[in-house]
Design an enzyme around this catalytic site. Structure first.
Site, PDB file in Angstrom:
ATOM      1  N   ALA A   1       0.833  -1.200   0.000  1.00  0.00           N
ATOM      2  CA  ALA A   1       0.000   0.000   0.000  1.00  0.00           C
ATOM      3  C   ALA A   1       0.864   1.246   0.000  1.00  0.00           C
ATOM      4  O   ALA A   1       2.039   1.203   0.360  1.00  0.00           O
ATOM      5  CB  ALA A   1      -0.904  -0.023   1.222  1.00  0.00           C
ATOM      6  N   CYS A   2       0.262   2.334  -0.395  1.00  0.00           N
ATOM      7  CA  CYS A   2       0.899   3.647  -0.413  1.00  0.00           C
ATOM      8  C   CYS A   2       1.520   3.942   0.944  1.00  0.00           C
ATOM      9  O   CYS A   2       0.868   3.713   1.960  1.00  0.00           O
ATOM     10  CB  CYS A   2      -0.160   4.694  -0.751  1.00  0.00           C
ATOM     11  SG  CYS A   2       0.389   6.388  -0.625  1.00  0.00           S
ATOM     12  N   PRO A   3       2.732   4.415   1.075  1.00  0.00           N
ATOM     13  CA  PRO A   3       3.624   4.864   0.008  1.00  0.00           C
ATOM     14  C   PRO A   3       4.676   3.831  -0.397  1.00  0.00           C
ATOM     15  O   PRO A   3       5.652   4.191  -1.035  1.00  0.00           O
ATOM     16  CB  PRO A   3       4.326   6.053   0.683  1.00  0.00           C
ATOM     17  CG  PRO A   3       4.529   5.587   2.093  1.00  0.00           C
ATOM     18  CD  PRO A   3       3.335   4.701   2.400  1.00  0.00           C
ATOM     19  N   MET A   4       4.484   2.553   0.000  1.00  0.00           N
ATOM     20  CA  MET A   4       5.533   1.556  -0.215  1.00  0.00           C
ATOM     21  C   MET A   4       5.961   1.351  -1.680  1.00  0.00           C
ATOM     22  O   MET A   4       7.163   1.279  -1.956  1.00  0.00           O
ATOM     23  CB  MET A   4       5.135   0.213   0.413  1.00  0.00           C
ATOM     24  CG  MET A   4       5.337   0.147   1.906  1.00  0.00           C
ATOM     25  SD  MET A   4       6.954   0.700   2.399  1.00  0.00           S
ATOM     26  CE  MET A   4       7.944  -0.608   1.689  1.00  0.00           C
TER      27      MET A   4
ATOM     28  N   ASP B   1      -1.705  -1.530  -6.389  1.00  0.00           N
ATOM     29  CA  ASP B   1      -2.355  -0.360  -5.811  1.00  0.00           C
ATOM     30  C   ASP B   1      -2.892   0.524  -6.947  1.00  0.00           C
ATOM     31  O   ASP B   1      -2.121   1.039  -7.747  1.00  0.00           O
ATOM     32  CB  ASP B   1      -1.331   0.411  -4.955  1.00  0.00           C
ATOM     33  CG  ASP B   1      -1.873   1.742  -4.481  1.00  0.00           C
ATOM     34  OD1 ASP B   1      -3.102   1.906  -4.458  1.00  0.00           O
ATOM     35  OD2 ASP B   1      -1.059   2.613  -4.125  1.00  0.00           O
TER      36      ASP B   1
END
Lengths: 161, 75
Positions: B13-16, B40
């Protein structure tokens, strides 16, 4: 390559879990975009940087001791800004976020350090709340309003959270 | 397409996905190509914005069953 260095600065005033997560997601994103990122932690925001169960050997005044006990110690102890329900809300939120594979606040903080995000603790707030350097996480800077403004003047993104 | 590195950010998930991409991109030389895979939905716009900002070029992008694949040339 005509890549100009851009700055992103943030004042993290809030010590709420949701707002702390939002601020570290933005900080990591900005660092990934190539920005130089400075996060300035003041007032309740300092609680995000506290170590758990660490007490400074230095002597504290009565009020300082009270503050130290009543305020959350570190990222795992923070509550939500809405629907916290005495900590239940925060627990539920962490569970849901884990299920959705979203990084935890401690993970986001480690990531930010790894990406070179500059974390600055406000020394005036530390003095007011009776928080000593020993009680905050390692690898951070200390400064006052001019430290923050000096970075903010050169920033294209500047947030107060 | 010839790729120099593959970044698999599926399930993240954001920001990964962005952070992973940036870290790997730092290791590449200018002109080399990264294959980026993400699930995502936000990453479609995120990678476009990142590439523009960091002077990388998106050579191609595909979507298949909710899996997004990007080919990004380092600027």
């Amino acid at each position: 390559m005509a890549e100009e260095q851009n700055n992103t600065t943030m004042v993290v005033f809030s010590g709420d879990l949701d707002k702390a997560i939002a601020s570290f997601i933005i900080a990591n994103g900005a660092a990934a975009m190539g920005d130089k990122v400075t996060m300035f932690f003041t007032f309740w925001g300092l609680n995000i940087l506290r170590k758990e169960n660490v007490q400074t050997p230095k002597k504290k005044a009565f009020m300082e001791k009270m503050f130290g006990k009543m305020m959350p110690q570190g990222p795992d102890k923070l509550g939500l800004s809405k629907m916290n329900m005495g900590g239940m809300g925060a627990k539920m939120m962490k569970k849901v976020m884990k299920e959705k594979n979203i990084s935890t606040l401690p993970e986001l903080m480690e990531m930010a350090k790894g990406l070179g995000v500059n974390i600055v603790a406000c020394t005036m707030s530390m003095d007011v709340l009776g928080i000593d350097k020993d009680e905050l996480i390692d690898g951070i800077d200390y400064g006052g309003v001019a430290t923050y403004l000096g970075e903010a003047y050169d920033a294209k993104v500047n947030l107060f959270i | 397409m010839k790729t120099d590195v593959v970044v698999d950010a599926k399930g993240l998930a954001c920001p990964m996905p962005l952070v992973r991409a940036k870290k790997e991109m730092d290791r590449l030389n200018s002109g080399e190509v990264m294959k980026l895979i993400s699930t995502d939905p936000g990453s479609v716009n995120d990678f476009a914005s990142w590439a523009k900002r960091a002077n990388h070029e998106i050579l191609d992008q595909q979507e298949e069953d909710g899996v997004y694949t990007f080919y990004v040339k380092k600027g």
